[in-house]
Design a protein around this motif. Structure first.
Motif, PDB file in Angstrom:
ATOM      1  N   ILE A  85       0.795  -1.250   0.210  1.00  0.00           N
ATOM      2  CA  ILE A  85      -0.075  -0.076  -0.103  1.00  0.00           C
ATOM      3  C   ILE A  85       0.780   1.205  -0.036  1.00  0.00           C
ATOM      4  N   THR A  86       0.599   2.355  -0.844  1.00  0.00           N
ATOM      5  CA  THR A  86       1.247   3.202  -1.064  1.00  0.00           C
ATOM      6  C   THR A  86       0.508   4.448  -0.788  1.00  0.00           C
ATOM      7  N   ILE A  87       0.638   5.201   0.306  1.00  0.00           N
ATOM      8  CA  ILE A  87       0.027   6.545   0.538  1.00  0.00           C
ATOM      9  C   ILE A  87       0.855   7.676  -0.049  1.00  0.00           C
ATOM     10  N   ASN A  88      -0.109   8.485  -0.817  1.00  0.00           N
ATOM     11  CA  ASN A  88       0.388   9.753  -1.520  1.00  0.00           C
ATOM     12  C   ASN A  88       0.018  10.986  -0.847  1.00  0.00           C
ATOM     13  N   ARG A  89       1.100  11.680  -0.461  1.00  0.00           N
ATOM     14  CA  ARG A  89       0.440  12.809   0.438  1.00  0.00           C
ATOM     15  C   ARG A  89       0.920  14.135  -0.520  1.00  0.00           C
ATOM     16  N   THR A  90       0.444  15.141  -0.492  1.00  0.00           N
ATOM     17  CA  THR A  90       0.557  16.226  -0.955  1.00  0.00           C
ATOM     18  C   THR A  90       1.771  17.107  -0.356  1.00  0.00           C
TER      19      THR A  90
ATOM     20  N   ASN B 139     -12.425  23.706   2.875  1.00  0.00           N
ATOM     21  CA  ASN B 139     -11.856  23.210   4.130  1.00  0.00           C
ATOM     22  C   ASN B 139     -12.341  22.399   5.037  1.00  0.00           C
ATOM     23  N   GLU B 140     -13.620  22.484   5.465  1.00  0.00           N
ATOM     24  CA  GLU B 140     -14.353  21.853   6.325  1.00  0.00           C
ATOM     25  C   GLU B 140     -14.642  20.454   5.875  1.00  0.00           C
ATOM     26  N   THR B 141     -14.586  20.176   4.350  1.00  0.00           N
ATOM     27  CA  THR B 141     -15.097  18.962   4.128  1.00  0.00           C
ATOM     28  C   THR B 141     -13.768  18.287   3.883  1.00  0.00           C
ATOM     29  N   GLN B 142     -12.574  18.956   3.396  1.00  0.00           N
ATOM     30  CA  GLN B 142     -11.334  18.512   3.382  1.00  0.00           C
ATOM     31  C   GLN B 142     -10.936  17.629   4.602  1.00  0.00           C
ATOM     32  N   GLU B 143     -11.128  18.598   5.728  1.00  0.00           N
ATOM     33  CA  GLU B 143     -10.905  17.970   7.067  1.00  0.00           C
ATOM     34  C   GLU B 143     -11.460  16.692   7.298  1.00  0.00           C
ATOM     35  N   LYS B 144     -12.609  16.523   7.203  1.00  0.00           N
ATOM     36  CA  LYS B 144     -13.514  15.391   7.346  1.00  0.00           C
ATOM     37  C   LYS B 144     -12.886  14.172   6.517  1.00  0.00           C
ATOM     38  N   VAL B 145     -12.628  14.645   5.416  1.00  0.00           N
ATOM     39  CA  VAL B 145     -11.927  13.227   4.381  1.00  0.00           C
ATOM     40  C   VAL B 145     -10.734  12.889   5.087  1.00  0.00           C
ATOM     41  N   GLN B 146      -9.841  14.011   5.447  1.00  0.00           N
ATOM     42  CA  GLN B 146      -8.541  13.564   5.804  1.00  0.00           C
ATOM     43  C   GLN B 146      -8.612  12.846   7.098  1.00  0.00           C
ATOM     44  N   LEU B 147      -9.424  13.307   8.129  1.00  0.00           N
ATOM     45  CA  LEU B 147      -9.876  12.511   9.256  1.00  0.00           C
ATOM     46  C   LEU B 147      -9.976  10.974   9.036  1.00  0.00           C
ATOM     47  N   LEU B 148     -10.987  10.723   7.973  1.00  0.00           N
ATOM     48  CA  LEU B 148     -11.239   9.335   7.532  1.00  0.00           C
ATOM     49  C   LEU B 148     -10.046   8.709   6.976  1.00  0.00           C
ATOM     50  N   LEU B 149      -9.350   9.358   6.146  1.00  0.00           N
ATOM     51  CA  LEU B 149      -8.035   8.779   5.525  1.00  0.00           C
ATOM     52  C   LEU B 149      -6.933   8.328   6.572  1.00  0.00           C
ATOM     53  N   GLU B 150      -6.722   9.367   7.441  1.00  0.00           N
ATOM     54  CA  GLU B 150      -5.709   9.170   8.443  1.00  0.00           C
ATOM     55  C   GLU B 150      -6.298   7.844   9.488  1.00  0.00           C
ATOM     56  N   ALA B 151      -7.714   7.789   9.838  1.00  0.00           N
ATOM     57  CA  ALA B 151      -7.974   6.574  10.312  1.00  0.00           C
ATOM     58  C   ALA B 151      -7.858   5.200   9.762  1.00  0.00           C
ATOM     59  N   MET B 152      -7.975   5.462   8.160  1.00  0.00           N
ATOM     60  CA  MET B 152      -7.572   4.084   7.510  1.00  0.00           C
ATOM     61  C   MET B 152      -6.066   3.729   7.603  1.00  0.00           C
ATOM     62  N   ILE B 153      -5.281   4.790   7.555  1.00  0.00           N
ATOM     63  CA  ILE B 153      -3.826   4.529   7.740  1.00  0.00           C
ATOM     64  C   ILE B 153      -3.599   4.068   9.147  1.00  0.00           C
ATOM     65  N   VAL B 154      -4.328   4.383  10.270  1.00  0.00           N
ATOM     66  CA  VAL B 154      -3.889   3.820  11.579  1.00  0.00           C
ATOM     67  C   VAL B 154      -4.430   2.423  11.697  1.00  0.00           C
ATOM     68  N   SER B 155      -5.777   2.233  10.998  1.00  0.00           N
ATOM     69  CA  SER B 155      -5.917   0.675  10.755  1.00  0.00           C
ATOM     70  C   SER B 155      -5.228  -0.013  10.350  1.00  0.00           C
ATOM     71  N   LEU B 156      -4.807   0.274   8.981  1.00  0.00           N
ATOM     72  CA  LEU B 156      -3.889  -0.485   8.068  1.00  0.00           C
ATOM     73  C   LEU B 156      -2.425  -0.599   8.738  1.00  0.00           C
ATOM     74  N   GLN B 157      -1.931   0.316   9.711  1.00  0.00           N
ATOM     75  CA  GLN B 157      -0.792   0.048  10.127  1.00  0.00           C
ATOM     76  C   GLN B 157      -0.697  -0.809  11.190  1.00  0.00           C
ATOM     77  N   GLY B 158      -1.993  -0.922  11.996  1.00  0.00           N
ATOM     78  CA  GLY B 158      -2.286  -1.946  12.940  1.00  0.00           C
ATOM     79  C   GLY B 158      -2.015  -3.344  12.394  1.00  0.00           C
TER      80      GLY B 158
END
Length: 110
Positions: A4-9, A76-95
């Motif tokens: 899995i490759t996570i691409n960040r800006t 920005n408000e929507t982006q924050e929500k999207v990013q929170l969900l994506l960061e949660a995905m990353i935490v789960s995958l790292q687990g």
């Protein structure tokens, strides 16, 4: 192995992720690593659409290939929500990676 490759800006936002390969932890239909990674990634993409209305550009293919790209031109408000969900995905995958590192590997790119 699932890769899995996570691409960040340049600002650290998750822009896209790509997943490919098979865990080969167990027989098809009994592979908990594959099932976990699939459930987390697809669940996240579905949650983003259901909870924010943001649709990812999704490409699927053979060999467990999944690529998801998220639009950057959202509020920005929507982006924050999207990013929170994506960061949660990353935490789960790292687990999953922490427990089954021989079968799944995450990498990060900017």
């Amino acid at each position: 192995m699932i890769r899995i490759t996570i691409n960040r800006t340049e600002y650290g936002l998750v822009h896209s992720f790509t997943m490919s390969g098979h865990a080969d932890f167990a027989k098809h239909g009994q592979d908990i690593v594959c099932a976990g990674a699939s459930a987390v990634s697809f669940g996240t993409v579905n949650a983003i659409e259901a909870l924010t209305g943001v649709k990812a550009q999704v490409k699927q293919g053979n060999g467990g290939f999944l690529q998801c790209t998220f639009p950057e031109n959202i509020s920005n408000e929507t982006q924050e929500k999207v990013q929170l969900l994506l960061e949660a995905m990353i935490v789960s995958l790292q687990g999953i990676e922490q427990e089954y590192g021989k079968h799944i590997k995450l990498t990060f790119k900017q």
